[in-house]
Each structure stands twice: as C-alpha cells, then as structure tokens.
Design a protein around this motif. Structure first.
Motif, mmCIF file in Angstrom:
data_model
loop_
_atom_site.group_PDB
_atom_site.id
_atom_site.type_symbol
_atom_site.label_atom_id
_atom_site.label_comp_id
_atom_site.label_asym_id
_atom_site.label_seq_id
_atom_site.Cartn_x
_atom_site.Cartn_y
_atom_site.Cartn_z
ATOM 1 N N SER A 1 1.089 -1.028 0.133
ATOM 2 C CA SER A 1 -0.130 0.331 0.306
ATOM 3 C C SER A 1 0.393 1.354 -0.210
ATOM 4 O O SER A 1 1.630 1.548 0.768
ATOM 5 C CB SER A 1 -0.895 -0.020 1.226
ATOM 6 O OG SER A 1 -1.265 1.650 1.486
ATOM 7 N N TYR B 1 -1.685 -5.507 -1.235
ATOM 8 C CA TYR B 1 -2.550 -5.541 -1.569
ATOM 9 C C TYR B 1 -1.884 -6.987 -2.470
ATOM 10 O O TYR B 1 -1.393 -7.361 -2.835
ATOM 11 C CB TYR B 1 -3.120 -4.534 -2.698
ATOM 12 C CG TYR B 1 -3.639 -3.672 -2.566
ATOM 13 C CD1 TYR B 1 -5.002 -3.556 -2.124
ATOM 14 C CD2 TYR B 1 -3.117 -2.255 -1.651
ATOM 15 C CE1 TYR B 1 -5.451 -1.999 -1.496
ATOM 16 C CE2 TYR B 1 -3.758 -1.354 -1.033
ATOM 17 C CZ TYR B 1 -4.524 -1.460 -0.861
ATOM 18 O OH TYR B 1 -5.201 -0.518 -0.055
ATOM 19 N N THR C 1 -6.631 -7.143 -0.053
ATOM 20 C CA THR C 1 -6.630 -6.313 0.837
ATOM 21 C C THR C 1 -5.868 -8.015 1.453
ATOM 22 O O THR C 1 -5.844 -8.622 1.286
ATOM 23 C CB THR C 1 -6.553 -5.227 1.663
ATOM 24 O OG1 THR C 1 -7.791 -6.164 2.613
ATOM 25 C CG2 THR C 1 -7.277 -3.792 0.737
ATOM 26 N N CYS D 1 -9.980 -3.606 -3.488
ATOM 27 C CA CYS D 1 -9.575 -2.811 -3.365
ATOM 28 C C CYS D 1 -10.310 -1.350 -3.398
ATOM 29 O O CYS D 1 -11.316 -1.430 -4.589
ATOM 30 C CB CYS D 1 -8.434 -2.418 -4.044
ATOM 31 S SG CYS D 1 -7.374 -0.751 -4.615
#
Lengths: 148, 447
Positions: A42, A50, A65, A71
């Motif tokens: 991230s 992710y 995630t 997401c």
C-alpha cells in the motif's frame, strides 16, 4: 592499480539493465497459469498489502487487501496496484515476454480470484531464502543452466 | 547460426558419426517413445549396433528392442540411460583426446584424485520418492514434449518441494527444479524457445534419471594447500539456485592447478536478479576483494575435487597483490597448468573447458583464430562488444568449450584495464531483500 568495471571505456558495455524492482513496493510478482499475479504494498499504510491478479485466460482482474477486502480503487477500471503490477511485469525481462499489456484494456473486474493461492506461492518462494547456503556441496548440475 | 559455426572446423568422421547419433537420439527423446516411426527405430538399431562389442551390449540391446516395440519397462529406460551416458561419455573423451589435432590447443595435464569414493545406494525412505520421480521421468519420455502440460509439471513440483529438504538429493533437486522451470517457461512462451529445449531435453532427462538410481556419499578429492590467485568470475542461475564460480590458479611447490571455487545459494525467483550480487557480496566479501584487488589468498586447508573444484576449509587473505596481466602471461607461457580429472557421470561436453590466454589481435569479428582454426567467441552475461575499441586490448583470458560446436567463452579481458565478462553489479551495500520480503509476507499472515 587495475580498475574494475570500466566497461564502457573498453568498448564492452552492459546491455541496458531492466529497471530494478523495488521489493518494498512489489514484494512478489509472477506469471502463473496464465495469470499475472503478485503482492503490491500500500502507498498509504505500512500495515497493508494488496493481492493482485490479472487473468489472461478469462480476461479479468481483481485486487484485494490482506484483510480480504476489495480494493477501493477498483471502480470499473484497474486500480493503481494493478497498474504497478503491469508496469513491473513490463520491466522484468522474463515476465515481459509473457505478458501482453496492450490486451488488458478490455479486461473486466472479477471478485472471485483465489487469493490464498497467491499468498501460499509467495510463502513457498520465500522459504528458499531461509535455506542455509550449501557450503560443502558440489553441484555439477548447475552447469546445465546458463549464466544471466 | 549453428550451421555457420559448424563450418569453422571439422570433426573427424568417427566423432561426427557419434555426434549425429547423439543428436538423433535427442530428437527422439523430444518427440517421445510412444511416437516412434521407422526412421526412429533405425536410429535405435544404430545405437544397438554401436554397442555390439561392448560388455553392456545385452542390456542395451534388450532395453532398446523393447522400446522399439513400445514395451516400456523401467529396466528398458535404465538401459537407454546407460546407452546415452556411454555415448556422451565416449564423445567427451574422444574430443578431449583429440583437441590438439582438432583446434590446435594443448590441454592441461590431468591429475587424479587420491581419495576415491564410489556410488552408494540411497536410504530406504528415499528410494520410494526416487521411484516416483523415475516414473514421472519415464512418463514424459514416453509422451515427449507435445504431451507435456503446465498442470502436470506443476503437480510434479510438489514432489520437488519434498526432495528439497533431503540433503542426499541436493544434486537431483537442483537439476529437476531447473529442468521443470525451463519446461514451464517454454510451454508459456513462443516457439523459438522450444527449439532450444529440444537440444537439452535428453541431456537433462538422462542426468536426472541416473541421479535417481545411485548416490555418491562424497566426491573424489585430494587435500591441498598453496597460494590462490583469482582470475575471473562466472555465474550459473536457475529458478531456485545460483552458483558463482571464481576461476583461479592454485600454486604450491609441487604444481600449478587451474581451479574453480564454487559458492552457491538457494534463491527464489522472487528476488530481483540485480540483488543476487549484493547477497553474494555480503556473504563472500573476501573473494570479491581478492578478485577485484588481485590479492593472493593463502589456502591453509583445502580439498581439490573432481573437475578441479577447490573446496576451501581454511584460508586467509595475504597482504600480497599481483599484476593479473603479467601473472597470466607467465602462467600460460610454458603451459604448465594442470587440471583435475572429471568423473564418469559428468563426462559430457557441458563440463568441457580448456583455459586459454590469447592475443586480442587473434580475435576478428568475434572469431578467434588459432593457427588455421577458427572458433567463434560467445559472450554471455549481458555484454556486447564495440569492435573498434576492443582492438586496444592486449590479451583475452577465456575457456574453450563445446556445445554442438567449439566456442570460446571469454572470461577476462586484459589490457590497460581489466574487464570481467560477468555482470558484477554489487554496490557493496548490505542486502535488505530478505527482511523486507519477510516483513511484507507477515502482513499477509495477519489475515
């Protein structure tokens, strides 16, 4: 004193190196079973990663995630994580041969990718870095594999 | 390209014949034993004929006749493996014996091991795993490349996960990992790669098969000490493993031996290639320093192994340095270098190497001229040459090798400066690759 690595002045030069992948940003990327998949960190939270999958077989993509939530950047188009994954694939010699980025414009979102498989493959590969160096083992078989 | 290279020199009729049979067998492996046509059966007949005077003729004859009739027993594939290994070994030996006549280069005197150790049987638990691996190998030999699927390879990789943890199977594990990885790559890319694999399919298959049969508890060796001067560096890499080889000359009161120091690491393909050097540099700084600054290494306790591998048990960096160019000129002047013999299982041209120091002026258009003989130069490791500038150079140190044709692999270019023909990209910093990956993966585990 002999100078080392002055290749350019000798007329021998390294071919342009593909851009070095930043493992903090893209810790894991691979092309597996016709899917470009990987783990993307991230940009805003150090606690989040992710899991991205771009499936070239059914022409879909997805990004979740580590807490298994979709997401937020996926709004009918690829999010920044998927774009980073694609850009990284383009700059990695081995992956760029396999991934046709231009075809991905028509891909559609799909929420049913198997994230656990991506996690597990990342873990399995990481395991190799934990094996101690084989200090006393002579492996002639490695000579069958070319230098890079 | 290959045909062009083959025009540089000629093999003797006998060698040419063995080479053709080996290549034909390689094609046959690639297409698969379930798809033999008459032409393929004639090739097998030729192999049987070639063993007519050999002590193993009955085994080879029975095995290959069964394969011709599509009877696929394990024993028949074992006979096939023995036949191929024998052919390749004979080819290797004949080339080595005739190298001076063929390309005008004198080979190093070969010395033998003092401590010889034979192959032993594997432990009982391991035998079951190895039998499964053998069955898998047989199944792909029957089906050939066209029957190979990514799914079957990936399911086989689970078996490889198991054998990676068994030290006795290190050699087999490295070979099979590399082999399946190449197969998977070829299956997921274009047709061009397929032709490259066609040349290697049989080689890799046969080596893997033979390693499932017997193990060697150790390797042949002799104790050694002396002064080691490193002169070049090479690397070999596959998906889970990487080896750096420092080439050097070990000198003591008795002899000068051309040696290789092997340093290996298990590395996953999730590590960017550029990080490899940093990882190695971090762990083996002394060797990189010795090479880069031409420092003599005192080998206090070492072991010289098959094919001139130097296993270093105790060493220290001496304060002495040497001039690499002058040292190589003197070392190659009267051709007094020695090498260790290669053991039967490794008698294949892939292990064939003759160190050579040549004048740059003998290299024209990437062709090395040795008297009447012409040998192509093959640069690896992301290097390219600017012709007009390399003419400034004085000497090239490299190895003469054979891969379906002779070639010279330049390793070190010596002149006003020294260039190692290897992509040494380490910046000397400590690698953070493992801690970072571990930390990132721990996020996933918190799910």
């Amino acid at each position: 004193m002999i100078n080392i690595n002055k290749n350019e002045s000798l007329g021998i030069k390294n071919q342009p190196f593909v851009r070095k992948r930043n493992i903090k940003k893209i810790p894991f990327i691979e092309f597996h079973k016709n899917k470009l998949q990987g783990v993307v960190s991230s940009g805003s939270s150090i606690e989040r990663v992710y899991v991205c999958v771009i499936n070239f077989e059914d022409k879909t993509y997805t990004c979740h995630t580590n807490n298994n939530r979709p997401c937020g950047g996926l709004r009918g188009k690829m999010c920044s994580h998927l774009s980073k994954l694609l850009m990284t694939a383009r700059s990695e010699e081995k992956l760029s041969k396999k991934v046709d980025i231009s075809s991905t414009y028509s891909f559609v979102p799909n929420g049913s990718a198997r994230y656990s498989e991506v996690f597990s493959r990342f873990q399995t590969k990481l395991k190799f870095l934990e094996i101690p160096d084989p200090k006393d083992i002579h492996i002639p078989e490695i000579r069958w594999f070319l230098s890079k | 390209m290959e045909n062009k290279e083959m025009n540089y020199y000629k093999l003797s009729e006998e060698l040419d014949e063995i080479s053709k049979i080996i290549n034909n067998m390689s094609d046959l492996f690639f297409s698969g034993f379930s798809k033999l046509i008459n032409k393929d059966k004639e090739i097998l007949d030729k192999v049987i004929e070639g063993f007519s005077q050999s002590p193993i003729r009955e085994v080879v004859q029975k095995g290959l006749q069964n394969l011709k009739k599509s009877v696929f027993n394990e024993d028949d594939f074992t006979a096939l493996t023995i036949a191929v290994l024998t052919l390749q070994g004979s080819f290797h030996d004949a080339l080595y014996d005739n190298v001076e006549n063929l390309i005008g280069i004198k080979v190093n005197e070969l010395i033998d091991s003092e401590n010889k150790i034979d192959f032993n049987d594997y432990e009982k638990d391991t035998v079951v795993i190895l039998s499964n691996i053998r069955n898998w190998l047989i199944s792909i030999a029957i089906g050939g490349f066209n029957d190979l699927t990514s799914d079957s390879l990936e399911s086989f990789e689970q078996v490889l996960d198991t054998i990676e943890t068994i030290p006795d199977l290190n050699r087999l594990s490295v070979l099979l990992r590399g082999m399946t990885s190449e197969f998977l790559d070829v299956l997921s890319t274009d047709v061009d790669d397929k032709s490259k694999l066609q040349l290697r399919w049989m080689d890799l298959w046969v080596r893997a098969y033979v390693l499932t049969l017997k193990k060697r508890v150790s390797i042949n060796s002799r104790p050694i000490s002396g002064k080691l001067k490193l002169i070049s560096i090479q690397n070999h890499i596959h998906r889970h493993f990487m080896t750096i080889i420092f080439n050097g000359i070990l000198e003591n009161k008795k002899e000068k031996i051309y040696v290789e120091v092997e340093l290996s690491k298990y590395l996953a393909d999730l590590v960017p290639i550029q990080e490899f050097w940093t990882l190695f540099n971090q762990d083996y700084q002394d060797f990189f320093d010795a090479l880069n600054k031409s420092i003599v290494i005192d080998i206090i306790k070492g072991e010289l192994r098959d094919n001139s591998i130097l296993n270093i048990e105790e060493y220290k960096l001496s304060g002495d340095t040497f001039n690499l160019l002058e040292y190589l000129k003197s070392a190659f002047k009267n051709n007094s270098l020695k090498s260790m013999k290669i053991q039967p299982i490794d008698r294949h041209t892939v292990h064939f190497k003759i160190p050579i120091l040549v004048d740059r002026k003998n290299v024209k258009e990437k062709i090395l001229e040795i008297g009447e003989h012409k040998i192509p130069l093959k640069y690896y490791n992301q290097l390219s040459i600017k012709k007009q500038q390399i003419q400034l150079e004085d000497k090239i140190f490299g190895e003469i090798r054979f891969d379906n044709g002779w070639y010279c692999k330049p390793l070190t270019v010596l002149g006003p400066q020294v260039v190692y023909c290897s992509s040494i990209k380490s910046d000397g910093k400590e690698s953070l690759v493992y801690p970072v990956l571990k930390e990132r993966s721990s996020k996933i585990l918190r799910r």
